[in-house]
Enzyme design. Sequence first.
Site, PDB file in Angstrom:
ATOM      1  N   TYR A  24      29.629  47.999  34.113  1.00 45.29           N
ATOM      2  CA  TYR A  24      29.241  46.633  33.729  1.00 45.29           C
ATOM      3  C   TYR A  24      28.011  46.187  34.518  1.00 45.29           C
ATOM      4  CZ  TYR A  24      29.110  41.532  33.957  1.00 45.29           C
ATOM      5  OH  TYR A  24      28.681  40.233  33.960  1.00 45.29           O
ATOM      6  N   LYS A  73      24.133  45.308  33.333  1.00 51.52           N
ATOM      7  CA  LYS A  73      23.503  43.997  33.534  1.00 51.52           C
ATOM      8  C   LYS A  73      22.217  44.148  34.360  1.00 51.52           C
ATOM      9  CE  LYS A  73      24.778  40.416  32.497  1.00 51.52           C
ATOM     10  NZ  LYS A  73      24.537  39.632  31.236  1.00 51.52           N
ATOM     11  N   THR A  76      24.221  38.208  36.654  1.00 55.49           N
ATOM     12  CA  THR A  76      25.413  38.107  37.501  1.00 55.49           C
ATOM     13  C   THR A  76      25.132  38.543  38.945  1.00 55.49           C
ATOM     14  OG1 THR A  76      27.573  39.166  37.862  1.00 55.49           O
ATOM     15  CG2 THR A  76      26.027  40.406  36.551  1.00 55.49           C
ATOM     16  N   ASP A  77      25.907  38.004  39.864  1.00 53.36           N
ATOM     17  CA  ASP A  77      25.797  38.439  41.272  1.00 53.36           C
ATOM     18  C   ASP A  77      26.165  39.909  41.437  1.00 53.36           C
ATOM     19  OD1 ASP A  77      28.573  38.239  40.911  1.00 53.36           O
ATOM     20  OD2 ASP A  77      28.900  36.819  42.562  1.00 53.36           O
ATOM     21  N   GLU A  78      26.857  40.487  40.437  1.00 55.84           N
ATOM     22  CA  GLU A  78      27.313  41.873  40.578  1.00 55.84           C
ATOM     23  C   GLU A  78      26.159  42.871  40.582  1.00 55.84           C
ATOM     24  OE1 GLU A  78      30.756  43.112  38.519  1.00 55.84           O
ATOM     25  OE2 GLU A  78      31.744  41.179  38.730  1.00 55.84           O
TER      26      GLU A  78
HETATM   27  P1  NAD Z   1      32.584  36.272  27.376  1.00 55.85           P
HETATM   28  O1  NAD Z   1      33.066  37.683  27.392  1.00 55.85           O
HETATM   29  O2  NAD Z   1      33.556  35.162  27.429  1.00 55.85           O
HETATM   30  O3  NAD Z   1      31.666  36.028  26.092  1.00 55.85           O
HETATM   31  C1  NAD Z   1      30.711  36.946  25.654  1.00 55.85           C
HETATM   32  C2  NAD Z   1      30.244  36.476  24.284  1.00 55.85           C
HETATM   33  O4  NAD Z   1      29.229  37.387  23.810  1.00 55.85           O
HETATM   34  C3  NAD Z   1      31.354  36.484  23.228  1.00 55.85           C
HETATM   35  O5  NAD Z   1      31.284  35.301  22.468  1.00 55.85           O
HETATM   36  C4  NAD Z   1      31.028  37.698  22.375  1.00 55.85           C
HETATM   37  O6  NAD Z   1      31.472  37.575  21.038  1.00 55.85           O
HETATM   38  C5  NAD Z   1      29.519  37.735  22.474  1.00 55.85           C
HETATM   39  N1  NAD Z   1      28.959  39.073  22.224  1.00 55.85           N
HETATM   40  C6  NAD Z   1      29.339  40.248  22.791  1.00 55.85           C
HETATM   41  N2  NAD Z   1      28.591  41.256  22.306  1.00 55.85           N
HETATM   42  C7  NAD Z   1      27.714  40.702  21.423  1.00 55.85           C
HETATM   43  C8  NAD Z   1      26.681  41.217  20.613  1.00 55.85           C
HETATM   44  N3  NAD Z   1      26.403  42.538  20.598  1.00 55.85           N
HETATM   45  N4  NAD Z   1      25.962  40.387  19.842  1.00 55.85           N
HETATM   46  C9  NAD Z   1      26.248  39.051  19.835  1.00 55.85           C
HETATM   47  N5  NAD Z   1      27.228  38.495  20.571  1.00 55.85           N
HETATM   48  C10 NAD Z   1      27.948  39.312  21.359  1.00 55.85           C
HETATM   49  O7  NAD Z   1      31.537  36.193  28.564  1.00 55.85           O
HETATM   50  P2  NAD Z   1      31.218  35.063  29.623  1.00 55.85           P
HETATM   51  O8  NAD Z   1      32.150  35.205  30.762  1.00 55.85           O
HETATM   52  O9  NAD Z   1      31.062  33.775  28.940  1.00 55.85           O
HETATM   53  O10 NAD Z   1      29.794  35.578  30.136  1.00 55.85           O
HETATM   54  C11 NAD Z   1      28.604  35.171  29.492  1.00 55.85           C
HETATM   55  C12 NAD Z   1      27.414  35.760  30.223  1.00 55.85           C
HETATM   56  O11 NAD Z   1      27.435  35.352  31.582  1.00 55.85           O
HETATM   57  C13 NAD Z   1      27.401  37.289  30.253  1.00 55.85           C
HETATM   58  O12 NAD Z   1      26.060  37.706  30.089  1.00 55.85           O
HETATM   59  C14 NAD Z   1      27.917  37.641  31.631  1.00 55.85           C
HETATM   60  O13 NAD Z   1      27.404  38.877  32.060  1.00 55.85           O
HETATM   61  C15 NAD Z   1      27.377  36.487  32.441  1.00 55.85           C
HETATM   62  N6  NAD Z   1      28.137  36.119  33.648  1.00 55.85           N
HETATM   63  C16 NAD Z   1      29.480  35.869  33.572  1.00 55.85           C
HETATM   64  C17 NAD Z   1      30.171  35.454  34.710  1.00 55.85           C
HETATM   65  C18 NAD Z   1      31.646  35.152  34.676  1.00 55.85           C
HETATM   66  O14 NAD Z   1      32.237  34.948  35.735  1.00 55.85           O
HETATM   67  N7  NAD Z   1      32.300  35.061  33.539  1.00 55.85           N
HETATM   68  C19 NAD Z   1      29.475  35.292  35.920  1.00 55.85           C
HETATM   69  C20 NAD Z   1      28.098  35.559  35.941  1.00 55.85           C
HETATM   70  C21 NAD Z   1      27.441  35.962  34.807  1.00 55.85           C
HETATM   71  O1  DAU Z   2      30.836  38.008  39.819  1.00 55.99           O
HETATM   72  C1  DAU Z   2      30.477  37.651  38.509  1.00 55.99           C
HETATM   73  C2  DAU Z   2      31.339  38.424  37.552  1.00 55.99           C
HETATM   74  O2  DAU Z   2      32.643  37.863  37.638  1.00 55.99           O
HETATM   75  C3  DAU Z   2      30.850  38.389  36.114  1.00 55.99           C
HETATM   76  O3  DAU Z   2      29.585  38.988  36.031  1.00 55.99           O
HETATM   77  C4  DAU Z   2      31.841  39.103  35.186  1.00 55.99           C
HETATM   78  O4  DAU Z   2      31.432  38.982  33.827  1.00 55.99           O
HETATM   79  C5  DAU Z   2      33.203  38.462  35.364  1.00 55.99           C
HETATM   80  O5  DAU Z   2      34.165  39.165  34.598  1.00 55.99           O
HETATM   81  C6  DAU Z   2      33.605  38.465  36.825  1.00 55.99           C
HETATM   82  O6  DAU Z   2      33.837  39.833  37.287  1.00 55.99           O
HETATM   83  P1  DAU Z   2      35.031  40.178  38.276  1.00 55.99           P
HETATM   84  O7  DAU Z   2      35.343  41.604  38.188  1.00 55.99           O
HETATM   85  O8  DAU Z   2      34.774  39.612  39.629  1.00 55.99           O
HETATM   86  O9  DAU Z   2      36.175  39.250  37.594  1.00 55.99           O
HETATM   87  P2  DAU Z   2      37.715  39.491  37.306  1.00 55.99           P
HETATM   88  O10 DAU Z   2      38.249  38.183  36.854  1.00 55.99           O
HETATM   89  O11 DAU Z   2      37.945  40.677  36.443  1.00 55.99           O
HETATM   90  O12 DAU Z   2      38.264  39.818  38.749  1.00 55.99           O
HETATM   91  C7  DAU Z   2      38.098  38.909  39.826  1.00 55.99           C
HETATM   92  C8  DAU Z   2      38.703  39.530  41.062  1.00 55.99           C
HETATM   93  O13 DAU Z   2      40.117  39.626  40.878  1.00 55.99           O
HETATM   94  C9  DAU Z   2      38.226  40.943  41.329  1.00 55.99           C
HETATM   95  O14 DAU Z   2      38.122  41.130  42.736  1.00 55.99           O
HETATM   96  C10 DAU Z   2      39.328  41.807  40.765  1.00 55.99           C
HETATM   97  C11 DAU Z   2      40.586  40.976  40.982  1.00 55.99           C
HETATM   98  N1  DAU Z   2      41.638  41.166  39.965  1.00 55.99           N
HETATM   99  C12 DAU Z   2      41.305  41.071  38.662  1.00 55.99           C
HETATM  100  C13 DAU Z   2      42.251  41.240  37.670  1.00 55.99           C
HETATM  101  C14 DAU Z   2      41.869  41.150  36.206  1.00 55.99           C
HETATM  102  C15 DAU Z   2      42.949  41.388  40.352  1.00 55.99           C
HETATM  103  O15 DAU Z   2      43.240  41.469  41.556  1.00 55.99           O
HETATM  104  N2  DAU Z   2      43.889  41.568  39.387  1.00 55.99           N
HETATM  105  C16 DAU Z   2      43.594  41.514  38.058  1.00 55.99           C
HETATM  106  O16 DAU Z   2      44.515  41.694  37.217  1.00 55.99           O
END
Ligand code: NAD
Ligand code: DAU
Length: 340
Positions: free
Chosen positions: A152, A156, A128-130
């Site tokens: 988190y 990562k 992730t970019d985080e």
């Molecule tokens: P998500 O939370 O929707 O899904 C996570 C999945 O992992 C779920 O299906 C869960 O059951 C499974 N899981 C959790 N713990 C586990 C374990 N111990 N063993 C096996 N399976 C397990 O997540 P997502 O948003 O699809 O993110 C997927 C990946 O992409 C993550 O690694 C996250 O860090 C990364 N990522 C997400 C975002 C985003 O914006 N959502 C952005 C950049 C990177």
């Molecule tokens: O940047 C990549 C990441 O993006 C991934 O690695 C994470 O898995 C994914 O959850 C996401 O993280 P963020 O914290 O950026 O996503 P979230 O949707 O929780 O929040 C997006 C932005 O919105 C953040 O600046 C917080 C704000 N927010 C979020 C929630 C849930 C609000 O203002 N109100 C809210 O209720």
Amino acid sequence: MRRFLVTGGAGFIGSNFVRYMLEKYPDYFIVVYDKLTYAGRLENLQDVAARFGDRYAFVKGDICDAETVESTLRNYQVDTIVNFAAETHVDRSLLTPGAFIQTDVYGTFVLLEAAKKLSLERYHQISTDEVYGQVLEDRSRETDHLKPRSPYSASKASGDLMVLAYYESWGLPVTITRGSNNVGPYQYPEKVVPLFATNAMDDQPLPVYGDGQQMRDYQYVLDHCEGIDVVLHKGKPGEVYNVGSGSEMTNLEMTKIVLATVGKPESLIKHVDDRPGHDRRYALDVSKLRSLGWEPRHTCAQAIAKTVRWYMENEWWWRPIKNGELYQAYYAEQYSQRLK
Ligand code: NAD
Ligand code: DAU
């Protein structure tokens, strides 16, 4: 690469990736390995099971369970792991950080050990970019130092460092992609865009943290999947690649696009207490991936509007989640004080 283990494949991005890969490559076999936490759902893959049953298998398992990981890799003769499995929600990492260390750090180590033992062709880590921390100016490059600021992102970042250590120490052919915020179908409605879209549909307040001026690069999930595909096929072992739309907007701008798409008034916006340690801005330099021939197909605004329309058309998917006890308990813990 022909036989994949996709860990976390029942989650949001993983399920989109599995569908994308099976549609694109008629000779690929994918085993989804997933613990089915609150975020993992078989509904996300029900069409995949129906359409690609002979090239798709599902194993319920934890990436921290070394024995089941190894037996699954052997049983299905897997040559490539793509690791999406993680605890992923920043707000939850402030409530239960231990779960993030367990899956995102220890679980990554278990997968790396198995990949090394079985001499797999590739181990790909979804990051992730985080991990770069907040960037107030300019854009993060792959060579930048990691400065994660939440449990988190620290988990990562630790996972990424372990992946690179296996490359340096044992020559394991690893690659890493670091993606920006994804939006699209099947994202659990605790993340901001599906949360706001579904709240707006129900005339509920949209809780914007702090002043809403935080910047995010909201990319469409299939653009991210294409980027991962390109790195799997053209990326160099030992290398990291950023994946994002290259555009960005404030959370308040995102919120207004959500409301305009649903057709609801801006009076639903409610500024609430900020997330502790809230990163002000992420922004990625994606030129390294572009040089491999990849281009994002959506701007942030297009990605958000398209996603909101999916939620408007797919209440069957999100309503049972939001009506469930688990979700309601989480929502109350996270928002009841804030929304008072
Ligand atoms: P998500 O939370 O929707 O899904 C996570 C999945 O992992 C779920 O299906 C869960 O059951 C499974 N899981 C959790 N713990 C586990 C374990 N111990 N063993 C096996 N399976 C397990 O997540 P997502 O948003 O699809 O993110 C997927 C990946 O992409 C993550 O690694 C996250 O860090 C990364 N990522 C997400 C975002 C985003 O914006 N959502 C952005 C950049 C990177
Ligand atoms: O940047 C990549 C990441 O993006 C991934 O690695 C994470 O898995 C994914 O959850 C996401 O993280 P963020 O914290 O950026 O996503 P979230 O949707 O929780 O929040 C997006 C932005 O919105 C953040 O600046 C917080 C704000 N927010 C979020 C929630 C849930 C609000 O203002 N109100 C809210 O209720």
